[in-house]
Design an enzyme around this catalytic site. Structure first.
Site, PDB file in Angstrom:
ATOM      1  N   ASP A 122       0.803  -1.230   0.000  1.00  0.00           N
ATOM      2  CA  ASP A 122       0.000   0.000   0.000  1.00  0.00           C
ATOM      3  C   ASP A 122       0.833   1.277   0.000  1.00  0.00           C
ATOM      4  O   ASP A 122       0.272   2.369  -0.205  1.00  0.00           O
ATOM      5  CB  ASP A 122      -0.968   0.007   1.191  1.00  0.00           C
ATOM      6  CG  ASP A 122      -2.080  -1.009   1.016  1.00  0.00           C
ATOM      7  OD1 ASP A 122      -2.568  -1.145  -0.116  1.00  0.00           O
ATOM      8  OD2 ASP A 122      -2.449  -1.670   2.004  1.00  0.00           O
ATOM      9  N   ASP A 182      -5.163  -5.515  -6.464  1.00  0.00           N
ATOM     10  CA  ASP A 182      -5.003  -4.100  -6.080  1.00  0.00           C
ATOM     11  C   ASP A 182      -3.564  -3.632  -6.298  1.00  0.00           C
ATOM     12  O   ASP A 182      -3.300  -2.469  -6.590  1.00  0.00           O
ATOM     13  CB  ASP A 182      -5.343  -3.886  -4.601  1.00  0.00           C
ATOM     14  CG  ASP A 182      -6.426  -4.789  -4.064  1.00  0.00           C
ATOM     15  OD1 ASP A 182      -6.597  -5.900  -4.596  1.00  0.00           O
ATOM     16  OD2 ASP A 182      -7.090  -4.414  -3.094  1.00  0.00           O
TER      17      ASP A 182
HETATM   18  N1  GLY Z   1      -6.894  -2.195  -1.678  1.00  0.00           N
HETATM   19  C1  GLY Z   1      -7.919  -2.548  -0.804  1.00  0.00           C
HETATM   20  C2  GLY Z   1      -9.272  -2.344  -1.358  1.00  0.00           C
HETATM   21  O1  GLY Z   1      -9.472  -2.150  -2.539  1.00  0.00           O
HETATM   22  O2  GLY Z   1     -10.191  -2.411  -0.564  1.00  0.00           O
END
Ligand code: GLY
Length: 403
Positions: A122, A182
């Site tokens: 992240d 993601d």
């Molecule tokens: N990256 C986490 C989500 O999309 O909730």
């Protein structure tokens, strides 16, 4: 002539122009959606809300049910970069120097993330949305230094055997070496760094990560696994899972959005035709499976549909991805199709049903974060606002270039 008649005629005119706008949208020409006006109103609201926030170490994340104000998280939260990122878009859209100050004051506290051992992938969301937009708009050399450090920190999660970044070190017990869809979004930081004085290996890592994701997470039917599990030692692909979706084999809406955006961006950065083909496949499948109003349910396969929550954030992410893709495909019909599809989602997001107005401090209502965890269901979430603003700006640039 009585006053009623002109009103009726005007009403009829409005009805016809709305209908013809809708019809035009589905047949491939331009709608009359006033995106500039919406953007301006959003900017005004963002400025007012930001100037009312006094604590810069706290970042808006969501608005709880029946509440008006943002709930906050600290810098370490995966969502911390979206608020400063949204403010950068507001500044980009308006040129307002007070918004520049707001964007800077919420960006600066995130510096520490670049120099702290990586907790997970992240870092890309946290720093590229904040410092990345900040550097793009100001050319601040200090921001560049921080971004390069952030890319190196993210790269420490790369496993050369698997050829991908370990997305969630905390989930190795359950998923082994895991790579989530993601994570495609965070490759942009690596591609950027390789072009801006960072190690060229960052490019190779990002490209390899995208290839493995394409080969193992994208399914034959053009939907996507949320999580790919690999053997940590041999790098062998083991199986696909879900974490935030309805089921392992279901189509989690935001994941499909991350894929559309991520593979479009990967093609832009590498010129690899396979990434473009993948982005097109994912987009076609997404568009085909959408409900009538163009905003997806949180997962396309929830058996409770139509009584399942929507995910406005997925619509915003997909709109950004489709607008990016529209600038990459050569075929004029496909280009128009993707611009018109994204425009129609933005028009719906900008309607009373999805725009919060005075209801609360966020821009958008109706996003869903982690449904299986029963958390953040059908509420405003900051990344919905971020991608919504990004998509409106992307659309503005496309339209401005045409005129
Ligand atoms: N990256 C986490 C989500 O999309 O909730």
């Amino acid at each position: 002539m009585s006053v009623i008649k002109p009103c009726l005629i005007f009403g009829l005119f409005l009805m016809l122009s709305c209908n013809s706008a809708k019809k035009e949208m589905s047949t491939g020409s331009i709608s009359n959606f006033k995106s500039d006006l919406v953007l301006q109103k959003n900017v005004e609201k963002l400025k007012e809300v930001s100037q009312s926030l006094t604590n810069v170490d706290s970042f808006p994340r969501n608005v709880k049910k029946n509440k008006k104000d943002w709930d906050f998280v600290d810098a370490a939260d995966w969502c911390s970069g979206f608020w400063p990122g949204t403010l950068w878009y507001a500044y980009e859209s308006s040129g307002d120097k007070e918004l520049l100050k707001e964007a800077q004051r919420f960006t600066n506290p995130l510096k520490i993330i670049a120099y702290t051992p990586a907790l997970d992938h992240d870092i890309g969301f946290q720093l590229y949305c904040s410092y990345g937009n900040g550097y793009r708009l100001t050319g601040n050399e200090e921001y560049k230094k921080i971004l390069l450090a952030a890319a190196d920190t993210l790269a420490t999660l790369y496993n050369p055997k698997a050829g991908t970044i370990l997305s969630w070190p905390s989930q190795v017990g359950k998923f082994k070496h895991n790579t989530i869809i993601d994570n495609m979004m965070n490759l942009e930081l690596l591609f950027w760094a390789a072009k801006n004085g960072g190690d060229q290996k960052l490019y190779d890592m990002a490209k390899s990560h995208a290839e493995k994701t394409m080969n193992y997470l994208v399914r034959k039917d053009s939907s996507i696994y949320h999580v790919g599990s690999f053997d940590q030692n041999t790098g062998e692909f083991l199986r696909g899972y879900t974490h935030q979706g309805y089921a392992d084999e279901s189509m989690w809406a935001r994941g499909q959005g991350w894929g559309i955006y991520g593979f479009s961006m990967a093609y832009r950065e590498t010129g690899d035709q396979a990434f473009l083909d993948t982005a097109i496949k994912l987009s076609e499948h997404y568009i085909k499976r959408l409900p009538k109003d163009g905003i997806p349910y949180w997962d396309f396969d929830d058996i409770k549909i139509p009584n399942a929550p929507k995910d406005a954030s997925a619509a915003g992410v997909a709109a950004c991805g489709l607008l990016e893709l529209s600038q990459l495909v050569k075929d004029e019909k496909l280009k128009a199709k993707y611009i018109n599809a994204a425009t129609s989602y933005l028009e719906i997001l900008s309607s009373k049903k999805y725009l919060s107005g005075n209801e609360n401090q966020a821009l958008l209502l109706h996003s869903t974060g982690h449904h299986p965890n029963n958390s953040e269901i059908d509420i405003p979430i900051i990344y919905a606002d971020y991608y919504y603003m990004e998509a409106l700006l992307r659309l503005k640039k496309i339209n401005d270039a045409k005129s």
